[in-house]
Scaffold this motif. Structure first.
Motif: not given
Length: 325
Positions: A266-282
């Motif tokens: 729908d082309e509606k933006p999202v902002i995410i904040s996280t304490n995880l690093d990229l490896k932890e997100i994966r």
């Protein structure tokens, strides 16, 4: 809807009071006003006796309005004195446009449903001016070789750009890094800036987001939070705070993919904040979620500074130098 009814009643009462004033102060206004009522009544009676032919109320109204405006000009009143502005001119204080909820309705619904969310309360007070990139060390680098201060400056520039170009281009952001490093603060500044322009912003912790989605999914047909659920997908901007603090399971992963996929379509933006690093997100989420984030989101690493510690406060506002807050 009760609030919209009250807005309409307040406007009607204002018009009544102004008519009362004009009837007392403007010669000829009372006669014109009474004549309009009499002519309207007579037109209706004539139509009923003429086989139900619809009376031409539009022509009658335009004629009376023209005469009213002439009187108002003559006695120093603005022409639109009996047409006070609506709180929202788009829906004319009805809450709906062409059968769909107006932007003002959606914004107010979000305010009501989520008014007790702590971060929703601070969005109108946080300011980009309080984000001081010099608080971030220029001698600490991450694995990319970029310093903490450079990342902070990039994040601040991206945040300003997100606001300035909102609506003309779709940008999604992931702020990641250590606790207290300014992720929530920048997200809050973006949210407040957009709220002041009339946009609808939904800002939820990840735990609250998944609670709303679970309530809708597992209590369907009961008293589930339908407004809250629909706002996740319909708000102009969705901000998910503290992703990774929720209890991980198949439902949260599926829900997260559903949100980012649907809003992306729908082309509606999202902002995410996280304490995880990229490896932890994966590692924490599915490969397709991680791939979708890499494809559609810009990542900004904030580290090397803890605003909560520096301020002695339990928020994420980066402390000003020289002892300021």
């Amino acid at each position: 809807m009760q609030e919209y009814r009250e807005l309409q009643q307040d406007r009607d009462e204002l018009i009544r009071q102004r008519k009362k004033e004009l009837r007392a102060k403007v010669p000829g206004f009372a006669r014109l006003d009474d004549d309009f009522v009499d002519r309207g009544r007579q037109s209706l009676i004539s139509a009923l006796s003429d086989g139900g032919k619809k009376p031409d109320f539009r022509a009658l109204t335009e004629d009376v309005l023209r005469q009213e405006k002439e009187l108002l000009r003559q006695y120093g009143y603005p022409e639109d004195y009996l047409e006070p502005p609506y709180s929202c001119p788009d829906c004319r204080d009805t809450g709906y446009v062409d059968g769909e909820p107006c932007h003002c309705f959606r914004k107010r619904a979000i305010d009501i449903v989520f008014r007790d969310e702590p971060v929703m309360k601070r969005m109108m007070t946080d300011s980009f001016d309080d984000f001081d990139v010099t608080n971030y060390p220029d001698d600490r680098v991450d694995r990319t070789g970029v310093t903490a201060r450079q990342w902070a400056a990039r994040a601040l520039t991206a945040s300003h750009g997100f606001v300035d170009t909102f609506g003309s281009s779709v940008r999604n952001i992931v702020f990641y890094g250590s606790a207290g490093s300014g992720k929530t603060f920048l997200s809050s500044c973006i949210a407040g800036s957009l709220l002041r322009t009339g946009k609808t912003v939904l800002y939820l912790s990840a735990s609250r987001l998944f609670d709303v989605m679970a309530d809708h999914s597992f209590r369907r047909g009961e008293a589930s939070d339908d407004v809250g659920y629909s706002s996740i997908f319909s708000s102009d901007l969705l901000i998910i705070d503290d992703l990774g603090t929720e209890i991980p399971n198949a439902f949260t992963s599926l829900s997260l993919f559903n949100v980012i996929s649907s809003r992306g379509t729908d082309e509606k933006p999202v902002i995410i904040s996280t304490n995880l690093d990229l490896k932890e997100i994966r590692d924490r989420y599915t490969e397709r979620i991680y791939s979708r984030l890499l494809e559609q989101y810009n990542f900004y690493h904030l580290f090397g500074f803890d605003g909560r510690y520096e301020n002695g406060l339990k928020d994420l506002k980066p402390a000003k130098k020289n002892g300021g807050n």
